[in-house]
Design a protein around this motif. Sequence first.
Motif, PDB file in Angstrom:
ATOM      1  N   UNK A  75       0.928  -1.307  -0.142  1.00 53.85           N
ATOM      2  CA  UNK A  75      -0.054  -0.038  -0.050  1.00 53.85           C
ATOM      3  C   UNK A  75       0.891   1.330  -0.047  1.00 53.85           C
ATOM      4  N   UNK A  76       1.929   1.326   0.655  1.00 54.28           N
ATOM      5  CA  UNK A  76       2.696   2.420   0.749  1.00 54.28           C
ATOM      6  C   UNK A  76       3.575   2.630  -0.484  1.00 54.28           C
ATOM      7  N   UNK A 130       1.894   6.339  -6.795  1.00 55.38           N
ATOM      8  CA  UNK A 130       0.978   7.291  -7.194  1.00 55.38           C
ATOM      9  C   UNK A 130       1.397   9.074  -7.051  1.00 55.38           C
ATOM     10  N   UNK A 131       1.785   9.249  -5.949  1.00 55.27           N
ATOM     11  CA  UNK A 131       2.290  10.690  -5.927  1.00 55.27           C
ATOM     12  C   UNK A 131       3.439  11.080  -6.520  1.00 55.27           C
ATOM     13  N   UNK A 132       4.376  10.275  -6.967  1.00 55.65           N
ATOM     14  CA  UNK A 132       5.554  10.230  -7.849  1.00 55.65           C
ATOM     15  C   UNK A 132       4.924  10.770  -9.257  1.00 55.65           C
ATOM     16  N   UNK A 185       1.796  11.966  -9.891  1.00 53.34           N
ATOM     17  CA  UNK A 185       1.171  13.337  -9.859  1.00 53.34           C
ATOM     18  C   UNK A 185       2.027  14.233  -9.964  1.00 53.34           C
ATOM     19  N   UNK A 186       3.084  13.924  -9.226  1.00 50.60           N
ATOM     20  CA  UNK A 186       4.157  15.193  -9.090  1.00 50.60           C
ATOM     21  C   UNK A 186       4.895  15.361 -10.389  1.00 50.60           C
ATOM     22  N   UNK A 187       5.208  14.168 -11.148  1.00 48.20           N
ATOM     23  CA  UNK A 187       5.814  14.404 -12.519  1.00 48.20           C
ATOM     24  C   UNK A 187       4.865  14.992 -13.351  1.00 48.20           C
ATOM     25  N   UNK A 188       3.587  14.902 -13.296  1.00 44.47           N
ATOM     26  CA  UNK A 188       2.648  15.504 -14.484  1.00 44.47           C
ATOM     27  C   UNK A 188       2.646  16.849 -13.818  1.00 44.47           C
ATOM     28  N   UNK A 189       2.735  17.373 -12.535  1.00 42.92           N
ATOM     29  CA  UNK A 189       2.473  18.675 -12.143  1.00 42.92           C
ATOM     30  C   UNK A 189       3.596  19.560 -12.591  1.00 42.92           C
ATOM     31  N   UNK A 190       5.085  18.792 -12.615  1.00 44.89           N
ATOM     32  CA  UNK A 190       6.325  19.448 -12.877  1.00 44.89           C
ATOM     33  C   UNK A 190       6.335  19.797 -14.552  1.00 44.89           C
ATOM     34  N   UNK A 191       5.888  19.345 -15.211  1.00 45.77           N
ATOM     35  CA  UNK A 191       5.745  19.349 -16.556  1.00 45.77           C
ATOM     36  C   UNK A 191       4.814  20.411 -17.177  1.00 45.77           C
TER      37      UNK A 191
END
Length: 131
Positions: A114-115, A121-123, A125-131
């Motif tokens: 789960x962790x 999932x966080x990685x 999402x952060x990768x999409x936001x960084x672009x």
Amino acid sequence: MEYLKYKGISKNKFYLKTGLSVGFLDSGKSLGVDKLREILDIYHDLNPAWFLPGDAPMLISDNELNEKEKQYIRPIDISDLIRKIEELSVQLGAQINENKHLHETNQRLLAQIDDLKKSCSNDVQHGIEDK
């Protein structure tokens, strides 16, 4: 029929246990080897020689048990039974402890999965936001 009366067995119970068709005993039909074998396999104290012409007794005495029955009958030694129960109890305890340990390990591994899912999932999402 004499045997059934002697043992207090109803015809219906006899038919159910042997698989013979209802009414067979009253039909006057010949018994046959296969049907006799089915009966003798269920009613072990019934003497097969009783079905043949002669003076054979209806029941087999305890001293005349057939070989098939003798393989299942043996004296019981209580101390052996107690020892075996103790051995099985120890084995059961070990299995219960192992099961608990495996359950705890499984729960830890599921938490780690789960962790990792959350982390991935966080990685993403952060990768999409960084672009």
